[in-house]
Design an enzyme around this catalytic site. Sequence first.
Site, PDB file in Angstrom:
ATOM      1  N   GLY A 163       7.716   3.981   3.568  1.00  0.00           N
ATOM      2  CA  GLY A 163       8.230   5.196   4.172  1.00  0.00           C
ATOM      3  C   GLY A 163       9.301   4.875   5.182  1.00  0.00           C
ATOM      4  N   GLY A 164       9.680   5.891   5.959  1.00  0.00           N
ATOM      5  CA  GLY A 164      10.765   5.728   6.914  1.00  0.00           C
ATOM      6  C   GLY A 164      10.449   4.737   8.014  1.00  0.00           C
ATOM      7  N   VAL A 214       4.094  -0.900   4.055  1.00  0.00           N
ATOM      8  CA  VAL A 214       2.750  -1.265   4.496  1.00  0.00           C
ATOM      9  C   VAL A 214       2.097  -2.133   3.426  1.00  0.00           C
ATOM     10  CG1 VAL A 214       0.529  -0.415   5.322  1.00  0.00           C
ATOM     11  CG2 VAL A 214       2.595   0.936   5.706  1.00  0.00           C
ATOM     12  N   ASP A 254       6.129  13.727  12.605  1.00  0.00           N
ATOM     13  CA  ASP A 254       6.225  13.501  11.159  1.00  0.00           C
ATOM     14  C   ASP A 254       4.858  13.675  10.492  1.00  0.00           C
ATOM     15  OD1 ASP A 254       7.632  13.022   8.842  1.00  0.00           O
ATOM     16  OD2 ASP A 254       7.427  10.852   8.942  1.00  0.00           O
ATOM     17  N   LEU A 256       0.813  -1.212   0.000  1.00  0.00           N
ATOM     18  CA  LEU A 256       0.000   0.000   0.000  1.00  0.00           C
ATOM     19  C   LEU A 256       0.844   1.257   0.000  1.00  0.00           C
ATOM     20  CD1 LEU A 256      -2.641  -1.063   2.697  1.00  0.00           C
ATOM     21  CD2 LEU A 256      -2.957  -1.028   0.221  1.00  0.00           C
ATOM     22  N   GLY A 257       2.055   1.174   0.535  1.00  0.00           N
ATOM     23  CA  GLY A 257       2.931   2.338   0.601  1.00  0.00           C
ATOM     24  C   GLY A 257       4.220   1.986   1.302  1.00  0.00           C
TER      25      GLY A 257
END
Length: 606
Positions: free
Chosen positions: A329-330, A334, A445, A326-327
Site C-alpha cells: 500500500g501507500g 508488508v 486512511d 502479506l500486502g
Amino acid sequence: MAPRFLLLALVVVVAASAWAPVTFADPQATLLNLGCSQYNATPASAFLAALNATLADLRANLSAAGGGFATAAQPRATAPAFAMAQCRPYVAGRDCVVCFDAAAARLRAACGAANGGRAILDGCVLRYESAAFFDQSTLPGNTQLCNGSAVDVGGFADAARALVADLAAAVPRVPGLAAAAARDGVYAAAQCVEAVGEGGCAQCLQVAVGNIDGCPPDSDGRAVDAGCFMRYSDRSFFPANATVDLAEYLRSGKSSHKGAIIGGILGGIAFLFLVGLSIFLLIRRYRKLKPRRGDILGATELQGPTSFYYHDLKAATNNFNEKNKLGEGGFGDVYKGLLKNGKTVAVKRLIVMETSRAKAEFESEVKLISNVHHRNLVRLLGCSRKGSEFLLVYEYMANGSLDKFLFGERRGTLNWRQRFSIIVGMARGLAYLHQEFHVCIIHRDIKSSNVLLDDDFQPKIADFGLARLLPDDHSHLSTKFAGTLGYTAPEYAIHGQLSEKVDTYSFGVVVLEILSGRKSNDTRLEPETQYLLEWAWKLYESDNLIALVDDTLDPEEYKPEESSSPQGPLLLMQQVECEEKHPLPVHLLPPRPLYQFLSFQPGERH
C-alpha cells in the site's frame, strides 16, 4: 469500585494488626516510591475488574505459599492486567501480607484507573501493568534514597560501600536472589525480583550499587529499581538469623593467574568508573527519604519501540521474499517474518526522506505509536533503520485484512454477528485514538484493507500514525493528502480540513462495505455500475435500504428493521452495548439515519 476496594484493604490491614500477637514483627510498611501511569486503562471498568482479580490472587498466594513472591495475570480479559508482589526475605508470613495490603491500598488511592502503578515499601514491592513486565530488571527511573545523619566513626562509609558491593556480587548466585548481611557495624540487604533471573539480577544490582554509592556517610541508604532493591543502615532492620554467609557465593571457583590478572584489570577499570560516578552521585547525597511519585517504570512510561537488527529482520522475511509478502500500500509493503525466538511478526518497509528532520520526525512518531495499546489497534513491537529504509515490526494477524472477507477470495465467510462485532471494535479503536490516548491521533486512511482480523475475527486497525511520515513524492494519491479515494471525507479531499470527522466519515464508508459486501470505489459491480455511496443514497430515497444487505448473508441471522429503519444502526449498537457492558464511543454512534451519519444531508451531493 475503587473506594470500596480501598476501604476493604484498610480494614484488612487494621484487622491483621489487631489479630497479631505482641511479638509480631515489623512489616516495614514505610513508603519509598509510588508511581502511577499517566494513561488510563480502557475500558476502565473491565481493567479494574481484572486488576481486582489479580490482586486477590496475589494476596492468596502470599498468604498460602509463604515464599514472599507471587505473580498473577488476567491475560484474556477484555482489558488484561498483570501484577507482581514480592516481600523482603526477612519480612515473611503475616508481615508480608500486611505490607502487601498497605501497598495495594496506596496504589488504589493514588492511581485510580491508571493502566499501571508501582508502590515500593521497605518491606515489599507491588506493581501492576496492562502488559506483561515480569522479566524487566533495570529501567529508567532507578534512584537512590538517602536518610539519616552522617556517620563518620570507624570508617562507616567505606564499610557500607564494601558490603553493598559484596551483596551485588553474591546475590545473583544466592537461591531466591536475596540476602542480608552484617559486617563492621553495617547492616545491608539486597534482593532481586525472582522473575528477572541471575543475569537480570546482576545487571540491576550493579546499577543499584552506583546509585547507593552516593549515600554514605549517611546512616541509611536505599536504591530502588524495577527489578531489585538494596539497603544499608547503621542499625539492624532484619532478624539476626536472617543473614547469609556471602563468602561461599563470592568465591570464583577455579582460579588461575591469568584470571587474577584479568580480574585485577577489570576491577581497576570498575574502580575508576565508580570513582567518577560517585563524584556525580554525591551531588544527590542530600536527598532525604520521602515518598516519590511519577517514577513508575516499564510499559507505562513513554518509551521507544524495541530496536531490531536490520539483518535479523531481513533474514526473518527470507530477504523480503515475494512469497512472504502479506500486502502492499501507500505506506509500504508488508512481509511475514519469523524471528529467531519463533515468534511470527509482520514487517513493514517504509521509505523516508534522507534528511535529519525527516528522520527525527520519523523516530518521534514511531515512539508515539509504540505506546498506543488497545485491543482494537495493531501493536507496534519494534523498528529498524538502514539508510533511507525503515522497518516497522508489528504483531502478526493470522486472518489478514477485512477486505479479503468482504470482496476478496474469502467473500461470504463472515456472518452478521461477526460483521457487527467488527463494526463495534473499529469504533472502539478509533475512539481510543481520538479521545482516550494522551494526544489525539487522526488516522486519515481508514479503509477495509487497513482493518486486520485476529484469530477470533476481532478487528485491529493498522497504519495509524503513519500518514505524517509520507514524503511528498511517495504519496499514494495524486493529491498531497493522506487518504484513499472513495473513503475520504469531501471537506478533507477538497479543502484539506482535517479533524476527527475525517476518520468518522471513512468509518461510515467501511460500515457500508461491511453491510453490503461491495467495495466503495468499484463501479464494475451491479446494479447499474454505481458507486456504493450513490447506491446507498438511492436506496434510502426509495425507502429500500434492505436491498443494501450483502446477499451472501443468511436472512435468518438478522432482522430487516436493523438495516431498513433509519434508527436501526443506533438501536443495534445500543443493544450490543448493553450485552457487552462497555460504553460505545458517542462520537461514532449514528444519532440520525445512516446517510446523515456519513455526513450526507437531504438534497446534497458529495
